[in-house]
Design a protein around this motif. Structure first.
Motif, PDB file in Angstrom:
ATOM      1  N   THR A  99       0.831  -1.206   0.000  1.00 25.81           N
ATOM      2  CA  THR A  99       0.000   0.000   0.000  1.00 25.81           C
ATOM      3  C   THR A  99       0.863   1.253   0.000  1.00 25.81           C
ATOM      4  OG1 THR A  99      -1.698  -1.187   1.240  1.00 25.81           O
ATOM      5  CG2 THR A  99      -1.854   1.224   1.190  1.00 25.81           C
ATOM      6  N   GLU A 100       1.958   1.202   0.755  1.00 27.88           N
ATOM      7  CA  GLU A 100       2.864   2.347   0.835  1.00 27.88           C
ATOM      8  C   GLU A 100       3.442   2.674  -0.539  1.00 27.88           C
ATOM      9  OE1 GLU A 100       7.206   3.471   2.769  1.00 27.88           O
ATOM     10  OE2 GLU A 100       6.024   1.835   3.648  1.00 27.88           O
ATOM     11  N   PHE A 101       3.792   1.636  -1.314  1.00 27.47           N
ATOM     12  CA  PHE A 101       4.362   1.847  -2.643  1.00 27.47           C
ATOM     13  C   PHE A 101       3.358   2.550  -3.562  1.00 27.47           C
ATOM     14  CE2 PHE A 101       5.184   0.410  -7.004  1.00 27.47           C
ATOM     15  CZ  PHE A 101       6.520   0.779  -7.158  1.00 27.47           C
ATOM     16  N   SER A 102       2.109   2.157  -3.479  1.00 27.61           N
ATOM     17  CA  SER A 102       1.079   2.721  -4.356  1.00 27.61           C
ATOM     18  C   SER A 102       0.812   4.191  -4.068  1.00 27.61           C
ATOM     19  CB  SER A 102      -0.227   1.924  -4.202  1.00 27.61           C
ATOM     20  OG  SER A 102      -0.024   0.573  -4.553  1.00 27.61           O
ATOM     21  N   LYS A 103       1.160   4.637  -2.870  1.00 29.28           N
ATOM     22  CA  LYS A 103       0.888   6.019  -2.507  1.00 29.28           C
ATOM     23  C   LYS A 103       1.774   7.010  -3.269  1.00 29.28           C
ATOM     24  CE  LYS A 103      -0.765   5.078   2.198  1.00 29.28           C
ATOM     25  NZ  LYS A 103      -0.473   5.244   3.645  1.00 29.28           N
ATOM     26  N   PHE A 104       3.030   6.598  -3.580  1.00 27.66           N
ATOM     27  CA  PHE A 104       3.951   7.548  -4.211  1.00 27.66           C
ATOM     28  C   PHE A 104       4.255   7.203  -5.676  1.00 27.66           C
ATOM     29  CE2 PHE A 104       6.814   4.280  -2.574  1.00 27.66           C
ATOM     30  CZ  PHE A 104       7.688   4.091  -3.637  1.00 27.66           C
ATOM     31  N   TYR A 105       3.965   5.962  -6.089  1.00 27.77           N
ATOM     32  CA  TYR A 105       4.301   5.593  -7.472  1.00 27.77           C
ATOM     33  C   TYR A 105       3.200   6.084  -8.411  1.00 27.77           C
ATOM     34  CZ  TYR A 105       6.558   2.954 -11.205  1.00 27.77           C
ATOM     35  OH  TYR A 105       7.232   2.617 -12.351  1.00 27.77           O
ATOM     36  N   PRO A 106       3.548   6.702  -9.549  1.00 28.56           N
ATOM     37  CA  PRO A 106       2.514   7.263 -10.448  1.00 28.56           C
ATOM     38  C   PRO A 106       1.583   6.176 -10.977  1.00 28.56           C
ATOM     39  CG  PRO A 106       4.655   7.218 -11.539  1.00 28.56           C
ATOM     40  CD  PRO A 106       4.902   6.896 -10.100  1.00 28.56           C
ATOM     41  N   PRO A 107       0.273   6.423 -10.975  1.00 26.60           N
ATOM     42  CA  PRO A 107      -0.678   5.419 -11.474  1.00 26.60           C
ATOM     43  C   PRO A 107      -0.643   5.327 -12.994  1.00 26.60           C
ATOM     44  CG  PRO A 107      -1.822   7.436 -10.922  1.00 26.60           C
ATOM     45  CD  PRO A 107      -0.394   7.649 -10.507  1.00 26.60           C
ATOM     46  N   VAL A 108      -1.153   4.229 -13.510  1.00 24.45           N
ATOM     47  CA  VAL A 108      -1.243   4.052 -14.954  1.00 24.45           C
ATOM     48  C   VAL A 108      -2.256   5.051 -15.520  1.00 24.45           C
ATOM     49  CG1 VAL A 108      -3.040   2.270 -14.810  1.00 24.45           C
ATOM     50  CG2 VAL A 108      -1.506   2.344 -16.796  1.00 24.45           C
ATOM     51  N   LYS A 109      -1.946   5.605 -16.678  1.00 17.12           N
ATOM     52  CA  LYS A 109      -2.863   6.555 -17.311  1.00 17.12           C
ATOM     53  C   LYS A 109      -4.006   5.803 -17.971  1.00 17.12           C
ATOM     54  CE  LYS A 109       0.536  10.217 -18.113  1.00 17.12           C
ATOM     55  NZ  LYS A 109       1.225  11.084 -19.083  1.00 17.12           N
ATOM     56  N   SER A 110      -5.183   6.401 -17.960  1.00 11.72           N
ATOM     57  CA  SER A 110      -6.343   5.762 -18.578  1.00 11.72           C
ATOM     58  C   SER A 110      -6.249   5.846 -20.095  1.00 11.72           C
ATOM     59  CB  SER A 110      -7.628   6.424 -18.102  1.00 11.72           C
ATOM     60  OG  SER A 110      -7.704   7.759 -18.592  1.00 11.72           O
ATOM     61  N   GLU A 133       9.386  -3.831 -11.572  1.00 11.41           N
ATOM     62  CA  GLU A 133      10.828  -3.658 -11.352  1.00 11.41           C
ATOM     63  C   GLU A 133      11.080  -2.628 -10.265  1.00 11.41           C
ATOM     64  OE1 GLU A 133      14.616  -1.860 -13.830  1.00 11.41           O
ATOM     65  OE2 GLU A 133      13.086  -2.977 -14.946  1.00 11.41           O
ATOM     66  N   ALA A 134      10.344  -1.507 -10.322  1.00 10.96           N
ATOM     67  CA  ALA A 134      10.507  -0.464  -9.308  1.00 10.96           C
ATOM     68  C   ALA A 134      10.104  -0.983  -7.935  1.00 10.96           C
ATOM     69  CB  ALA A 134       9.670   0.760  -9.685  1.00 10.96           C
ATOM     70  N   GLN A 135       9.027  -1.747  -7.918  1.00 13.19           N
ATOM     71  CA  GLN A 135       8.569  -2.295  -6.644  1.00 13.19           C
ATOM     72  C   GLN A 135       9.603  -3.268  -6.075  1.00 13.19           C
ATOM     73  OE1 GLN A 135       4.883  -4.627  -6.681  1.00 13.19           O
ATOM     74  NE2 GLN A 135       4.196  -3.440  -4.915  1.00 13.19           N
ATOM     75  N   THR A 136      10.241  -4.042  -6.957  1.00 12.97           N
ATOM     76  CA  THR A 136      11.285  -4.968  -6.520  1.00 12.97           C
ATOM     77  C   THR A 136      12.460  -4.200  -5.917  1.00 12.97           C
ATOM     78  OG1 THR A 136      10.686  -6.588  -8.205  1.00 12.97           O
ATOM     79  CG2 THR A 136      12.896  -6.757  -7.278  1.00 12.97           C
ATOM     80  N   LEU A 137      12.890  -3.126  -6.598  1.00 10.87           N
ATOM     81  CA  LEU A 137      13.988  -2.315  -6.066  1.00 10.87           C
ATOM     82  C   LEU A 137      13.616  -1.691  -4.723  1.00 10.87           C
ATOM     83  CD1 LEU A 137      15.116  -0.503  -9.351  1.00 10.87           C
ATOM     84  CD2 LEU A 137      16.365  -2.279  -8.116  1.00 10.87           C
ATOM     85  N   TRP A 138      12.390  -1.194  -4.643  1.00 12.76           N
ATOM     86  CA  TRP A 138      11.922  -0.593  -3.395  1.00 12.76           C
ATOM     87  C   TRP A 138      11.891  -1.623  -2.280  1.00 12.76           C
ATOM     88  CZ3 TRP A 138       6.952  -1.521  -1.064  1.00 12.76           C
ATOM     89  CH2 TRP A 138       6.674  -0.698   0.025  1.00 12.76           C
ATOM     90  N   ARG A 139      11.393  -2.821  -2.607  1.00 11.00           N
ATOM     91  CA  ARG A 139      11.344  -3.894  -1.616  1.00 11.00           C
ATOM     92  C   ARG A 139      12.740  -4.344  -1.219  1.00 11.00           C
ATOM     93  NH1 ARG A 139       6.482  -7.420  -4.384  1.00 11.00           N
ATOM     94  NH2 ARG A 139       4.763  -6.684  -3.067  1.00 11.00           N
ATOM     95  N   ASN A 140      13.656  -4.386  -2.206  1.00 12.03           N
ATOM     96  CA  ASN A 140      15.025  -4.792  -1.888  1.00 12.03           C
ATOM     97  C   ASN A 140      15.641  -3.861  -0.848  1.00 12.03           C
ATOM     98  OD1 ASN A 140      14.809  -6.853  -3.700  1.00 12.03           O
ATOM     99  ND2 ASN A 140      16.025  -5.864  -5.307  1.00 12.03           N
ATOM    100  N   LYS A 141      15.387  -2.565  -1.019  1.00 10.37           N
ATOM    101  CA  LYS A 141      15.899  -1.613  -0.036  1.00 10.37           C
ATOM    102  C   LYS A 141      15.218  -1.821   1.314  1.00 10.37           C
ATOM    103  CE  LYS A 141      17.237   1.998  -3.313  1.00 10.37           C
ATOM    104  NZ  LYS A 141      17.059   3.402  -3.757  1.00 10.37           N
ATOM    105  N   LYS A 142      13.933  -2.149   1.234  1.00  8.16           N
ATOM    106  CA  LYS A 142      13.208  -2.419   2.479  1.00  8.16           C
ATOM    107  C   LYS A 142      13.703  -3.708   3.127  1.00  8.16           C
ATOM    108  CE  LYS A 142       9.686  -0.463   3.539  1.00  8.16           C
ATOM    109  NZ  LYS A 142       9.399   0.677   4.436  1.00  8.16           N
ATOM    110  N   LEU A 143      14.168  -4.670   2.284  1.00  9.58           N
ATOM    111  CA  LEU A 143      14.630  -5.963   2.808  1.00  9.58           C
ATOM    112  C   LEU A 143      16.101  -5.929   3.208  1.00  9.58           C
ATOM    113  CD1 LEU A 143      12.834  -8.343   0.302  1.00  9.58           C
ATOM    114  CD2 LEU A 143      12.250  -7.986   2.698  1.00  9.58           C
TER     115      LEU A 143
END
Length: 740
Positions: free
Chosen positions: A281-292, A318-328
């Motif tokens: 949920t935290e990732f979705s708050k700052f990552y830009p959403p897909v355009k319609s 990929e971005a989520q993986t990098l973000w999670r890697n830093k979190k891990l």
């Protein structure tokens, strides 16, 4: 001098003027003034030009090809025989006002059109061409008129105005910005691209220690689309605890590429499992959403939109993986360690002992008892090693080599030598689906303590060869040097074998219909008009006497046509055949004579010219053609007199032989002196007329009559020793037969 004597001279003047005029409808390199500065009047009006000009850059140069991307060129006419050539950046507002003419749509090349004088009207003389003309690699531009004309093949031809292209630019202060254009071409290191057509543009952005993302925007016709790069920034950098079975010590201790790959797969699996412990949920708050789709002017089923969503999801993952890697925490360190280990291990040369799954002898065409070469196939479909080697072995008789392989003696080993142990990793939807070797150097044969090498060529299957990493390696590979692994195993230097990609087969040897070239759909400039063509297949050579006899052998004896060829030879083209009999032979095979457009489209093979040689290189005509100079003029006592065997000269780019010279060829079309109209798609000739169109010229013709745009005609009942034919077939029929 009396008027009667003066009259012939007066009549000669217009003829000479027209000849000079025709010659000067084109420009030569001498017309371009090198090093000349802009004159004052042009410099004063530079602000109105579509190209940025000032005294620092306004130096005229001779045109150099290819034209560079993201560059606009100006051909400025100062006088009838003096032209300046400038290059620079396009000024967006002025660029949008130009009338644009797409070269591809008009079937012209940049190299060709730069040498043409361009006009606003048919009424202009040779030197009355437009003074300001802009160019890039894809378009010609006029700042003044919406229609341009040029003279080619003795007639006025029209440049069709196109939808104005636009520009796309990327703005960012990031020094190490990585930009990938996902549905367009962008030169490496560039942050702008033009000309581009209107529509949706998709880019992927990345940078060190930044989270990558994909953005899309809509470019309107002739407008400028700007992407302002803003990388997503996490709100929090807290590290979450994680348990991993893979340690840095294990990674550092790895000894082989295969061990590293196996441990990496375990590591990736554990990372995936740990991902479920991280709150997304935290990732979705700052990552830009897909355009319609609506915001891009598309619908959800549109191919471009689906591509955007697919790339967006991939980069988001990929971005989520990098973000999670830093979190891990330790995960990112393990990633770095793995990459360093792969870099060191994959740089080493490799040897693979492997028995071929298939061996084939290629026998000599002239001696059925002699082996010309050997073909070895290694691996099976989608295996780590999958390649074919074709070549010769000099140090041992090839039949003896095959016997050793058949015996299965353990002292005989086949070894593949690789430049280094770096397979290409193939991904699908972010998952590894295969790792394949491709950096082959040599094929070696070990017999006890002795090692000998073959000399040949490795062929990679297309699913490996099309990978960008492989394409780049093949392009940059230096075949003349030898690998260190091979040099250490031999007392003398061993040259690398070549490595090539498996070809896309455009030539098919059909059991009944003969050898044909598969012609894709396309368009070309035919008799002054751009026309489109549907796919078909055409014989790669003129029908030979040997093949003609095979065709007749398919019929009952009462239905056969005699061969009237005056110059006999199994591989010489059939001559002395009427139009009706040529068409009859084609129909026996399930085909027909080509239309003039089909014949010319296949013969020119994408060229804008009607000859395979350049107009100013008359000496090379004989490389491509059998014509008067190397046949008729030799005299009847010379063996070269008359038509030659087919396929003895250089083919065109599509593998088709003798389209200029040897024998003139019947086409399906009627000939009529006046052309009322030409169909826009698959032209079929005139409705009127009883004669039939002949193409290509023959062994009796001078070079000027070999141009494939030239047409001749004859009564369909006529036959001669300089007339032959070839056939065309529906493409689907050839492909279906080939699958059987």
């Amino acid at each position: 001098m009396t008027f009667s004597r003066l009259l012939p001279l007066l009549l000669l003047v217009p003829a000479l003027t027209m000849a000079d005029e025709d010659r000067n409808f084109k420009l030569t390199s001498e017309n371009f003034k090198v090093g000349s500065l802009l004159d004052g009047s042009l410099l004063e009006n530079a602000s109105k030009k579509a190209i940025a000009l000032d005294r620092a850059i306004a130096i005229s140069q001779e045109p150099v090809f290819p034209l560079q991307p993201n560059t606009l060129y100006l051909r400025y006419k100062k006088s009838a025989k003096e032209y300046f050539w400038f290059s620079g950046e396009a000024k967006p507002e002025e660029y949008k006002k130009l009338h644009a003419f797409n070269l591809k749509e008009n079937h012209l090349s940049a190299r060709e059109v730069i040498g043409l004088r361009l006009y606003a009207s048919r009424q202009y003389k040779a030197f009355q061409d437009e003074s300001d003309i802009y160019f890039d690699a894809e378009y010609v531009y006029s700042p003044r008129v919406p229609k341009l004309l040029f003279m080619k093949n003795g007639q006025w031809q029209i440049l069709k105005e196109s939808t104005h292209p636009g520009m796309v630019q990327i703005k960012s202060d990031e020094k190490d910005l990585d930009i990938v254009a996902l549905n367009s071409s962008l030169k490496a290191g560039s942050k702008a691209v033009y000309p581009v057509n209107d529509g949706v543009y998709i880019f992927s952005f990345g940078a060190p220690d930044k989270l990558p993302y994909v953005d899309a925007g809509v470019l309107k016709p002739g407008d400028v689309l700007t992407f302002n790069v803003n990388f997503p920034v996490p709100d929090s950098g807290d590290v979450a605890p994680v348990n991993m079975s893979v340690s840095l010590e294990q990674v550092h201790a790895l000894q082989t590429v295969e061990e590293a790959e196996n441990l990496y797969d375990v590591f990736s699996s554990e990372v995936d499992r740990n991902f479920t412990r991280i709150d997304t949920t935290e990732f979705s708050k700052f990552y830009p959403p897909v355009k319609s789709a609506d915001s891009l002017g598309l619908d959800d089923s549109n191919k471009v939109y689906r591509s955007y969503v697919s790339h967006y999801n991939f980069k988001r993952s990929e971005a989520q993986t990098l973000w999670r890697n830093k979190k891990l925490g330790t995960v990112s360190e393990l990633y770095k360690a793995f990459h360093a280990k792969f870099d060191s291990l994959q740089a080493l040369p490799a040897q693979i002992n492997m028995t071929p799954v298939f061996v084939k002898k290629i026998m000599s065409a002239t001696d059925s008892t002699k082996i010309d070469s050997l073909e070895f196939r290694f691996g099976i479909d989608r295996n780590r090693v999958e390649t074919t080697w074709n070549g010769v072995v000099d140090e041992i008789p090839m039949d003896s080599l095959l016997k050793l392989m058949m015996v299965g003696d353990g002292s005989f080993v086949t070894t593949l030598f690789l430049a280094n142990n770096k397979p290409v990793w193939v991904f699908k939807e972010g998952k590894i689906v295969g790792r394949y070797h491709y950096r082959y150097d040599k094929l070696g044969f070990r017999m006890g303590d002795k090692l000998i090498f073959g000399k040949g060529e490795f062929t990679l299957p297309l699913h490996i060869a099309v990978e960008p990493e492989v394409v780049e390696w093949l392009k940059n590979r230096a075949p003349e040097s030898s690998s260190s692994s091979i040099a250490s195993s031999s007392s003398s230097e061993v040259v690398k074998d070549t490595v090539v990609a498996e070809p896309n087969k455009k030539i098919i040897e059909h059991a009944t219909r003969g050898t044909v070239a598969l012609i894709d759909s396309g368009s070309f400039r035919f008799r002054g008009k751009v026309v489109s063509m549907s796919p078909y297949a055409i014989h790669t050579t003129e029908v030979t006497q040997e093949f003609f006899h095979k065709i007749m052998g398919l019929l009952d004896s009462a239905k056969r046509i005699p061969d009237r060829s005056a110059f006999k030879g199994a591989n010489k083209p059939v001559q002395g055949i009427t139009w009706e009999n040529a068409q009859y032979a084609c129909k026996v095979l399930g085909g027909d004579l080509p239309t003039e457009a089909q014949w010319e489209f296949a013969g020119r093979a994408g060229s804008n010219d009607g000859v395979l040689w350049t107009d100013d290189d008359a000496m090379s005509v004989g490389k491509y053609s059998i014509f008067a100079e190397n046949s008729l003029k030799r005299g009847k006592k010379d063996a070269a007199y008359g038509p030659h065997d087919v396929a003895t000269k250089t083919p065109n780019a599509w593998g088709i032989y003798d389209m200029s010279g040897n024998v003139a060829e019947w086409t399906r079309d009627n000939y009529f002196a006046i052309t009322f109209s030409i169909e826009s798609s698959n032209p079929t000739g005139s409705y009127w007329g009883t004669n039939k169109v002949l193409k290509g010229g023959s062994w009796k013709d001078k070079a000027k009559n070999l141009n494939m745009t030239v047409r001749d005609d004859e009564d369909p009942r006529y036959w001669s020793d300089h007339i032959g034919f070839r056939c065309v077939f529906p493409l689907e029929r050839i492909i279906q037969d080939n699958k059987k």
